[in-house]
Design an enzyme around this catalytic site. Structure first.
Site, PDB file in Angstrom:
ATOM      1  N   LYS A 191       7.667 -80.114  43.825  1.00 35.76           N
ATOM      2  CA  LYS A 191       6.549 -80.102  43.129  1.00 35.76           C
ATOM      3  C   LYS A 191       6.955 -79.610  41.717  1.00 35.76           C
ATOM      4  O   LYS A 191       6.510 -80.392  40.892  1.00 35.76           O
ATOM      5  CB  LYS A 191       5.540 -79.296  43.669  1.00 35.76           C
ATOM      6  CG  LYS A 191       4.422 -78.760  42.681  1.00 35.76           C
ATOM      7  CD  LYS A 191       3.504 -77.710  43.187  1.00 35.76           C
ATOM      8  CE  LYS A 191       4.019 -76.565  43.440  1.00 35.76           C
ATOM      9  NZ  LYS A 191       3.694 -75.522  41.935  1.00 35.76           N
ATOM     10  N   ASN A 192       7.548 -78.853  41.702  1.00 38.04           N
ATOM     11  CA  ASN A 192       7.999 -78.147  40.405  1.00 38.04           C
ATOM     12  C   ASN A 192       9.196 -78.943  39.508  1.00 38.04           C
ATOM     13  O   ASN A 192       9.182 -78.760  38.376  1.00 38.04           O
ATOM     14  CB  ASN A 192       8.443 -76.670  40.355  1.00 38.04           C
ATOM     15  CG  ASN A 192       7.246 -75.700  40.945  1.00 38.04           C
ATOM     16  OD1 ASN A 192       6.040 -76.256  41.063  1.00 38.04           O
ATOM     17  ND2 ASN A 192       7.412 -74.604  41.190  1.00 38.04           N
TER      18      ASN A 192
ATOM     19  N   CYS B 284      -3.725 -65.439  36.840  1.00 38.49           N
ATOM     20  CA  CYS B 284      -4.169 -66.244  38.030  1.00 38.49           C
ATOM     21  C   CYS B 284      -3.849 -65.053  39.015  1.00 38.49           C
ATOM     22  O   CYS B 284      -3.373 -64.381  38.812  1.00 38.49           O
ATOM     23  CB  CYS B 284      -3.130 -67.569  38.174  1.00 38.49           C
ATOM     24  SG  CYS B 284      -1.623 -67.332  38.498  1.00 38.49           S
TER      25      CYS B 284
ATOM     26  N   ARG C  80       0.625 -63.998  33.480  1.00 36.47           N
ATOM     27  CA  ARG C  80       0.984 -65.325  33.034  1.00 36.47           C
ATOM     28  C   ARG C  80       0.736 -65.784  31.666  1.00 36.47           C
ATOM     29  O   ARG C  80       0.281 -66.996  31.438  1.00 36.47           O
ATOM     30  CB  ARG C  80       0.896 -66.268  34.164  1.00 36.47           C
ATOM     31  CG  ARG C  80       1.403 -65.961  35.317  1.00 36.47           C
ATOM     32  CD  ARG C  80       1.029 -66.824  36.490  1.00 36.47           C
ATOM     33  NE  ARG C  80       2.241 -67.986  36.464  1.00 36.47           N
ATOM     34  CZ  ARG C  80       2.367 -68.831  37.257  1.00 36.47           C
ATOM     35  NH1 ARG C  80       1.167 -69.172  38.149  1.00 36.47           N
ATOM     36  NH2 ARG C  80       3.015 -69.816  37.269  1.00 36.47           N
TER      37      ARG C  80
ATOM     38  N   ASP D  87       9.204 -67.508  44.521  1.00 37.11           N
ATOM     39  CA  ASP D  87       8.360 -68.321  45.217  1.00 37.11           C
ATOM     40  C   ASP D  87       8.757 -68.235  46.695  1.00 37.11           C
ATOM     41  O   ASP D  87       8.181 -68.797  47.639  1.00 37.11           O
ATOM     42  CB  ASP D  87       8.678 -69.685  44.686  1.00 37.11           C
ATOM     43  CG  ASP D  87       7.847 -70.044  43.433  1.00 37.11           C
ATOM     44  OD1 ASP D  87       7.296 -69.186  43.197  1.00 37.11           O
ATOM     45  OD2 ASP D  87       8.324 -71.284  42.920  1.00 37.11           O
TER      46      ASP D  87
ATOM     47  N   ARG E  64      -1.793 -77.343  47.600  1.00 37.41           N
ATOM     48  CA  ARG E  64      -1.428 -77.501  46.123  1.00 37.41           C
ATOM     49  C   ARG E  64       0.180 -77.857  46.318  1.00 37.41           C
ATOM     50  O   ARG E  64       0.805 -78.617  45.280  1.00 37.41           O
ATOM     51  CB  ARG E  64      -1.672 -76.240  45.334  1.00 37.41           C
ATOM     52  CG  ARG E  64      -3.034 -76.172  45.012  1.00 37.41           C
ATOM     53  CD  ARG E  64      -3.158 -74.886  43.995  1.00 37.41           C
ATOM     54  NE  ARG E  64      -2.420 -75.166  42.884  1.00 37.41           N
ATOM     55  CZ  ARG E  64      -2.043 -74.195  41.949  1.00 37.41           C
ATOM     56  NH1 ARG E  64      -2.896 -73.445  41.918  1.00 37.41           N
ATOM     57  NH2 ARG E  64      -1.521 -74.598  40.773  1.00 37.41           N
TER      58      ARG E  64
END
Ligand code: EPU
Length: 419
Positions: free
Chosen positions: A22-23, A116, A121, A304, A396
């Site tokens: 994803k990233n 968030c 952030r 993560d 997500r």
């Protein structure tokens, strides 16, 4: 709203194929804004964040076609320079359009992302970097507006290593006039991949993956065709699934070199990790040893993976001190893990986890993407039934996780609740 129900206690065995990262896919989708022509990305994971990025690009005028895991993009018709609040609030990575739109159109307007679940952030370092390249930046009514007739190369020293900040600057500086030097640049594999792709398109970037990156601006870039690299965080999550269920999983389509710090940590817990031709085999041991963990930017232990390794430590033999240094509020999973019987004490950004013999299934609520993964892992281990609600966080970033786990022998299903 969907929920995931797990009947824990099953040993996971078999083979799992990791999806594209994803990233990495998110910045590479933003790359299509830099120059007209047809781009093709392959192995793009089927995730909510990718849908959001696709919606944003379409709204900007990018022609976008999706065929299973391929995305074809063409920004010939780019006719808008605004990333609106409704999309940025859904996905912070929308700020990745800042650099490319500014470089291509000379102006950009992006909703300022709020805080968030995992932290405040801010994006001050993205903005300072773009200012150093000559952009005039104003903040009005919750929006960032940046303008620059022509960006000019500059020396930029990031106070903190920032992944998407470095990515925004790589994209913007590739089309700037002259040389840009990024100091304390992020070294994550996704940043290196972006630099490699930009170079394939005609950019001149040297040193990606080290502290100092040099970008020599070029007049134009040409489109490209690229296969997204495997998702190291998804791979890491499945490694922990093997460890916590004392299972034996073969993980294919993954690059162990991106998982060095996790592999070193897992070996210390007693897990057997065997590199094979097609991937890595992970064999959990009966006894899980406690280890201390401190997150830090790559090549350190990834933030993560912090929630997932914490779940493993809840059933380890002794005490484990887990220190989160990247985000200030990434411990939201702890209160849910405690409801399953975990023994965790928190002091600021440190958590002391004392292993317990077992976890008990419970109804749980996911608070963010990686926290959701940690709760699923806890459910796989726990005795009885665990229900994880607010699964939209999970969607997500994990493609088809319940099917992948079920193929490995987990008793797991998704229930769609209509309200
Ligand atoms: N920071 C600032 N100012 C800035 C930018 C960052 O103070 O202008 C701070 C952040 O608040 C944080 C630290 O710097 O404390 C590092 O943040 P970074 O900018 O590196 O994070 P990011 O680019 O917003 C990416 C990933 C995250 C991952 C972090 C850290 C993407 C799209 N997102 O976020 O992924 O946690 O790097 O590795 O690449 C996830 O996938 O679950 C996820 C949250």
């Amino acid at each position: 709203m969907d929920k995931i129900v797990i009947n824990g206690g099953k040993k996971l065995e078999g083979k799992v194929r990791i999806s594209g990262a994803k990233n990495s896919a998110l910045p590479l989708m933003a790359v299509s804004l830099l120059a007209p022509g047809e781009y093709r990305l392959r192995e793009v994971p089927l995730l909510k964040d990718i849908d959001t990025a696709a919606t944003l690009l379409s709204q900007l005028g990018v022609r976008l076609e999706r065929k299973n895991h391929d995305i074809i993009m063409d920004s010939d018709g780019l006719n808008c320079f605004e990333a609106p609040y409704n999309l940025v609030k859904t996905m912070r990575a929308s700020v990745l359009v800042l650099g490319p739109l500014l470089a291509r159109l000379g102006k950009v307007k992006v909703s300022l992302p709020g805080g968030c679940a995992i932290g405040v952030r801010p994006i001050n370092l993205h903005l300072q970097g773009l200012e150093a390249l000559g952009a005039k930046i104003t903040l009005q009514h919750g929006y960032i507006e940046a303008e620059a007739k022509k960006l000019k190369g500059a020396k930029i020293n990031f106070d903190i290593s920032t992944v998407t900040g470095t990515e925004n600057l790589l994209m913007a500086a590739s089309l700037a006039e002259g040389i840009t030097i990024l100091k304390n640049a992020a070294k994550e594999p996704e940043v290196v991949e972006l630099a490699n792709v930009l170079n394939k398109m005609g950019a001149r970037i040297r040193g990606a993956g080290t502290n100092t990156v040099k970008i020599e601006g070029v007049k134009e870039l040409k489109p490209t065709d690229h296969t997204i690299m495997p998702d190291r965080i998804e791979a890491g999550t499945f490694m922990i699934a093997a460890a916590i269920t004392h299972g034996d999983i073969m993980i294919t389509n993954c690059r162990p070199v991106h998982l060095d710090s996790l592999i070193t940590t897992l070996k210390k817990t007693g897990v057997d990790i065997i590199p094979e031709n097609t991937g890595i085999r992970v064999k959990g041991s009966k006894k899980i040893k406690s280890v201390n963990i401190k997150t830090s930017p790559y090549p350190g232990f990834p933030t993560d993976m912090q929630a997932q390794i914490m779940t493993l430590m809840t059933v380890a033999d002794k005490e484990s001190l887990i220190t989160e240094t990247v985000f200030e509020n990434r411990f939201m999973h702890i209160s849910e893990l405690r409801r399953m019987g975990a023994n965790i004490r928190v002091n600021g950004h440190k958590a002391l986890v004392t292993g317990v013999p077992w976890l008990e299934g419970a109804p749980l609520m996911a608070t963010d993407l990686r926290a959701s993964a940690s709760l699923i892992l806890a459910g796989l281990k726990a005795e009885g039934s665990t229900e994880v609600s607010r699964v939209y966080h999970l969607d997500r970033g994990y493609e088809n996780i319940e099917n992948k786990l079920s193929n490995l022998g987990a008793e797991i299903k998704r229930i769609t609740e209509y309200t």
